[in-house]
Design a protein around this motif. Structure first.
Motif, PDB file in Angstrom:
ATOM      1  N   GLN A   1      41.533 -37.220 -45.824  1.00 32.57           N
ATOM      2  CA  GLN A   1      40.476 -37.356 -46.823  1.00 32.57           C
ATOM      3  C   GLN A   1      39.090 -37.040 -46.283  1.00 32.57           C
ATOM      4  O   GLN A   1      38.182 -36.666 -47.033  1.00 32.57           O
ATOM      5  CB  GLN A   1      40.486 -38.763 -47.405  1.00 32.57           C
ATOM      6  CG  GLN A   1      40.243 -39.854 -46.390  1.00 32.57           C
ATOM      7  CD  GLN A   1      40.399 -41.237 -46.988  1.00 32.57           C
ATOM      8  OE1 GLN A   1      39.411 -41.929 -47.220  1.00 32.57           O
ATOM      9  NE2 GLN A   1      41.635 -41.641 -47.229  1.00 32.57           N
ATOM     10  N   ASP A   2      38.881 -37.165 -44.950  1.00 29.81           N
ATOM     11  CA  ASP A   2      37.557 -36.885 -44.371  1.00 29.81           C
ATOM     12  C   ASP A   2      37.085 -35.470 -44.654  1.00 29.81           C
ATOM     13  O   ASP A   2      35.879 -35.204 -44.658  1.00 29.81           O
ATOM     14  CB  ASP A   2      37.588 -37.100 -42.856  1.00 29.81           C
ATOM     15  CG  ASP A   2      37.776 -38.560 -42.469  1.00 29.81           C
ATOM     16  OD1 ASP A   2      37.763 -39.403 -43.390  1.00 29.81           O
ATOM     17  OD2 ASP A   2      37.954 -38.841 -41.275  1.00 29.81           O
ATOM     18  N   ILE A   3      38.013 -34.560 -44.894  1.00 32.21           N
ATOM     19  CA  ILE A   3      37.647 -33.158 -45.126  1.00 32.21           C
ATOM     20  C   ILE A   3      36.828 -33.015 -46.395  1.00 32.21           C
ATOM     21  O   ILE A   3      36.123 -32.003 -46.585  1.00 32.21           O
ATOM     22  CB  ILE A   3      38.920 -32.282 -45.197  1.00 32.21           C
ATOM     23  CG1 ILE A   3      38.585 -30.801 -44.947  1.00 32.21           C
ATOM     24  CG2 ILE A   3      39.635 -32.441 -46.519  1.00 32.21           C
ATOM     25  CD1 ILE A   3      38.288 -30.474 -43.526  1.00 32.21           C
ATOM     26  N   LEU A   4      36.873 -34.011 -47.273  1.00 33.32           N
ATOM     27  CA  LEU A   4      36.142 -33.952 -48.543  1.00 33.32           C
ATOM     28  C   LEU A   4      34.702 -34.437 -48.426  1.00 33.32           C
ATOM     29  O   LEU A   4      33.950 -34.363 -49.391  1.00 33.32           O
ATOM     30  CB  LEU A   4      36.859 -34.794 -49.600  1.00 33.32           C
ATOM     31  CG  LEU A   4      38.225 -34.273 -50.063  1.00 33.32           C
ATOM     32  CD1 LEU A   4      38.935 -35.327 -50.902  1.00 33.32           C
ATOM     33  CD2 LEU A   4      38.056 -32.993 -50.858  1.00 33.32           C
TER      34      LEU A   4
ATOM     35  N   VAL B   1      30.670 -29.419 -50.811  1.00 30.12           N
ATOM     36  CA  VAL B   1      29.731 -29.230 -51.919  1.00 30.12           C
ATOM     37  C   VAL B   1      29.566 -27.765 -52.316  1.00 30.12           C
ATOM     38  O   VAL B   1      29.308 -27.467 -53.485  1.00 30.12           O
ATOM     39  CB  VAL B   1      28.348 -29.836 -51.569  1.00 30.12           C
ATOM     40  CG1 VAL B   1      28.448 -31.348 -51.467  1.00 30.12           C
ATOM     41  CG2 VAL B   1      27.811 -29.254 -50.261  1.00 30.12           C
ATOM     42  N   SER B   2      29.720 -26.855 -51.365  1.00 30.19           N
ATOM     43  CA  SER B   2      29.520 -25.445 -51.703  1.00 30.19           C
ATOM     44  C   SER B   2      30.731 -24.887 -52.438  1.00 30.19           C
ATOM     45  O   SER B   2      31.862 -25.375 -52.293  1.00 30.19           O
ATOM     46  CB  SER B   2      29.261 -24.619 -50.440  1.00 30.19           C
ATOM     47  OG  SER B   2      30.459 -24.439 -49.702  1.00 30.19           O
ATOM     48  N   LEU B   3      30.504 -23.854 -53.221  1.00 24.44           N
ATOM     49  CA  LEU B   3      31.594 -23.207 -53.936  1.00 24.44           C
ATOM     50  C   LEU B   3      32.611 -22.636 -52.962  1.00 24.44           C
ATOM     51  O   LEU B   3      33.823 -22.704 -53.195  1.00 24.44           O
ATOM     52  CB  LEU B   3      31.035 -22.104 -54.841  1.00 24.44           C
ATOM     53  CG  LEU B   3      32.059 -21.328 -55.685  1.00 24.44           C
ATOM     54  CD1 LEU B   3      32.796 -22.266 -56.628  1.00 24.44           C
ATOM     55  CD2 LEU B   3      31.367 -20.214 -56.468  1.00 24.44           C
ATOM     56  N   GLN B   4      32.135 -22.072 -51.859  1.00 24.26           N
ATOM     57  CA  GLN B   4      33.039 -21.504 -50.866  1.00 24.26           C
ATOM     58  C   GLN B   4      33.971 -22.561 -50.284  1.00 24.26           C
ATOM     59  O   GLN B   4      35.171 -22.329 -50.108  1.00 24.26           O
ATOM     60  CB  GLN B   4      32.235 -20.841 -49.746  1.00 24.26           C
ATOM     61  CG  GLN B   4      33.069 -20.186 -48.663  1.00 24.26           C
ATOM     62  CD  GLN B   4      33.788 -18.941 -49.140  1.00 24.26           C
ATOM     63  OE1 GLN B   4      33.648 -18.526 -50.281  1.00 24.26           O
ATOM     64  NE2 GLN B   4      34.564 -18.335 -48.257  1.00 24.26           N
ATOM     65  N   LYS B   5      33.435 -23.742 -49.982  1.00 21.52           N
ATOM     66  CA  LYS B   5      34.273 -24.818 -49.445  1.00 21.52           C
ATOM     67  C   LYS B   5      35.329 -25.236 -50.461  1.00 21.52           C
ATOM     68  O   LYS B   5      36.474 -25.524 -50.101  1.00 21.52           O
ATOM     69  CB  LYS B   5      33.410 -26.009 -49.056  1.00 21.52           C
ATOM     70  CG  LYS B   5      32.558 -25.789 -47.815  1.00 21.52           C
ATOM     71  CD  LYS B   5      31.746 -27.021 -47.478  1.00 21.52           C
ATOM     72  CE  LYS B   5      30.933 -26.820 -46.194  1.00 21.52           C
ATOM     73  NZ  LYS B   5      30.125 -28.011 -45.859  1.00 21.52           N
TER      74      LYS B   5
ATOM     75  N   ALA C   1      30.169 -15.307 -51.140  1.00 21.08           N
ATOM     76  CA  ALA C   1      28.855 -14.894 -51.640  1.00 21.08           C
ATOM     77  C   ALA C   1      27.752 -15.781 -51.072  1.00 21.08           C
ATOM     78  O   ALA C   1      26.636 -15.332 -50.833  1.00 21.08           O
ATOM     79  CB  ALA C   1      28.852 -14.938 -53.162  1.00 21.08           C
ATOM     80  N   GLY C   2      28.077 -17.052 -50.838  1.00 21.34           N
ATOM     81  CA  GLY C   2      27.098 -17.966 -50.264  1.00 21.34           C
ATOM     82  C   GLY C   2      27.204 -18.094 -48.766  1.00 21.34           C
ATOM     83  O   GLY C   2      26.565 -18.950 -48.171  1.00 21.34           O
TER      84      GLY C   2
END
Length: 482
Positions: free
Chosen positions: A107-110, A114-118, A435-436
């Motif tokens: 769960q730490d990966i969340l 916040v970015s669209l790429q993530k 893109a970001g």
């Protein structure tokens, strides 16, 4: 999901209720294509103009089926569970893939997604890893890794794909026209690059190694001393053969003597005794190797960059000497820079993950690097199935080292296939990569979770990861023991 006649045979009617903008006939075709049949009815909000989300579809359903005990199964906490319960229907909540990730040991990966790429990256991984609502059953919240394909799609594919996006951006900024991918570490990276990135840059996969490039790159006694200074684990005879391509004379008693790093005098004497033979062999190997590079189209005048994985620059520096010109290095990470080949302010090498000082260390950019701690695991699966390249013999044949590192390569291939599948899915859904900007830190963290106790990894998967370092006299060993 299988067909449903079993429930019907028990006297239970199965209905499908969906808040969906597709009409019923289309939904029926879609269900049939996926082998879902045997249901008593399909009620779609698009047709009925009623929704689960506001309760009107449940109200209509109850009036349609009449009295009796009912159970609704769904994954939306509000529409499928709370709304159904409000109308007196028993419910069973199926957790979504996202909810399963949030409830898992990973769960730490969340924390910073916040970015669209993530979200793109995690979305692809989660869609496979947590697609089964019972995936965390009996695992204590840990993801159970049972085969190589899971490692390839969940962990290796994302890491390599984000690196490739970074690589493409660096190449564009530097106006690179030819990208060199050396064996063996460049094999899988090149394949992913060609899936994810648009064309326009020529890519070349070619045979090289520290042994091949460094011997062909010997021009004088200072080169010999530099090659000899690196620590070696073995006899003087093996050292002379591996580092310089020279067989020690049978009558030389030093051939079977184990090297002692504190005995610099003997090492210097051996190099002095065999200097002429070393220089002659280096010239011959260099001529043959230049012919090979010419055949691969590497001797052209295009602005070139060379990929390396985690390295101090030995291959790049040797190739620069052989070619007589500078190359731009684009690495995952550098190792122990500066050194005598590249000063601290070098502009010849750029690395996505900074500089490592030792295996298991964090990168110099400051992040706790999963790559830095476990890069040998990744290095062991980037390969192409051949042994490490040694040199080109007098007949023009490519000669390879004799090891057993590649035994079990069929499992490595399964991992590679899944990593390529991830890259293809990435390209399919994200036609404009990053893109970001790429997110290498996220995929680095994800890769590290494979080894952090957040996953249960079966023995047959751990056995895939093997390593050797013939150049330093280290034979094949398993990376991941109990």
């Amino acid at each position: 999901m299988p067909d449903l006649p079993g429930e019907c045979e028990k006297g239970k009617a199965v209905y499908l209720l969906s808040d969906m903008y597709y009409p019923g006939p289309y939904m029926e075709e879609l269900l049939q294509e996926h082998g879902i049949s045997g249901y008593a009815g399909l009620f779609v909000s698009c047709d009925l103009r009623k929704e689960k989300s506001d309760g009107s579809l449940y109200q209509w359903y109850l009036s349609y089926v009449g009295e009796g005990k009912k159970l609704h199964i769904g994954d939306n906490r509000r529409a499928d569970v709370q709304r159904a319960a409000e109308y007196g229907i028993d419910t069973y909540h199926i957790y979504s893939a996202y909810e399963l990730l949030a409830a898992s040991a990973m769960q730490d990966i969340l924390a910073d997604t916040v970015s669209l790429q993530k979200r793109h990256i995690l979305g692809l991984m989660v869609s496979k890893a947590f697609n089964d609502p019972f995936v965390l059953g009996h695992t204590g919240g840990r993801l159970h890794i049972r085969d190589a394909r899971q490692v390839g799609f969940y962990f290796v594919g994302p890491l390599l794909t984000e690196f490739v996006v970074w690589l493409g951006q660096q190449m564009e900024k530097m106006k690179i026209r030819q990208m060199l991918f050396p064996s063996r570490d460049g094999y899988l990276v090149k394949k992913i690059y060609e899936i994810v990135m648009d064309g326009g840059v020529q890519t070349v996969y070619f045979r090289t190694s520290r042994r091949a490039a460094s011997v062909a790159g010997i021009f004088d006694s200072s080169d010999i001393k530099r090659r000899g200074a690196r620590k070696y684990n073995g006899t003087y005879g093996d050292w002379l053969k591996q580092r310089f391509g020279i067989c020690m004379e049978d009558a030389d008693p030093r051939g079977n003597t184990m090297m002692d790093s504190s005995d610099g005098e003997m090492m210097e004497q051996v190099l002095s005794d065999y200097e002429a033979a070393i220089l002659q062999n280096a010239q011959e190997e260099r001529e043959r190797y230049l012919n090979y590079l010419d055949e691969k189209g590497i001797l052209g005048g295009e602005k070139q960059a060379i990929f390396d994985f985690v390295a101090a620059g030995t291959v790049q520096h040797s190739l620069e000497r052989i070619l007589g010109r500078s190359l731009q290095g684009l690495y995952f990470a550098t190792m122990n820079l500066p050194n005598d080949m590249y000063p601290e302010d070098t502009e010849h090498i750029t690395a996505a993950y900074g500089n490592l000082t030792s295996y298991g260390s964090a990168a110099s950019c400051g992040m706790q690097s999963g790559l830095g701690q476990h890069y040998l695991f990744l290095e062991s699966v980037l390969v192409d199935g051949s042994e490490s390249f040694s040199h080109i013999d007098c007949a023009g044949n490519l000669v390879f080292e004799k090891t057993d590192t590649q035994s079990g390569y069929d499992k490595v291939e399964k991992l590679q296939e899944a990593a390529l599948e991830y890259a293809a899915e990435y390209r399919k859904y994200f036609t404009e990569p990053a893109a970001g900007g790429p997110e290498p830190e996220l995929t680095d963290e994800l890769f590290g979770m494979l080894f952090s106790g957040r996953c249960i990894v079966d023995r047959q998967v751990r056995e895939i990861f093997k390593n050797d370092d013939i150049y330093d006299g280290i034979r094949t060993y398993r990376l991941w023991e109990e």
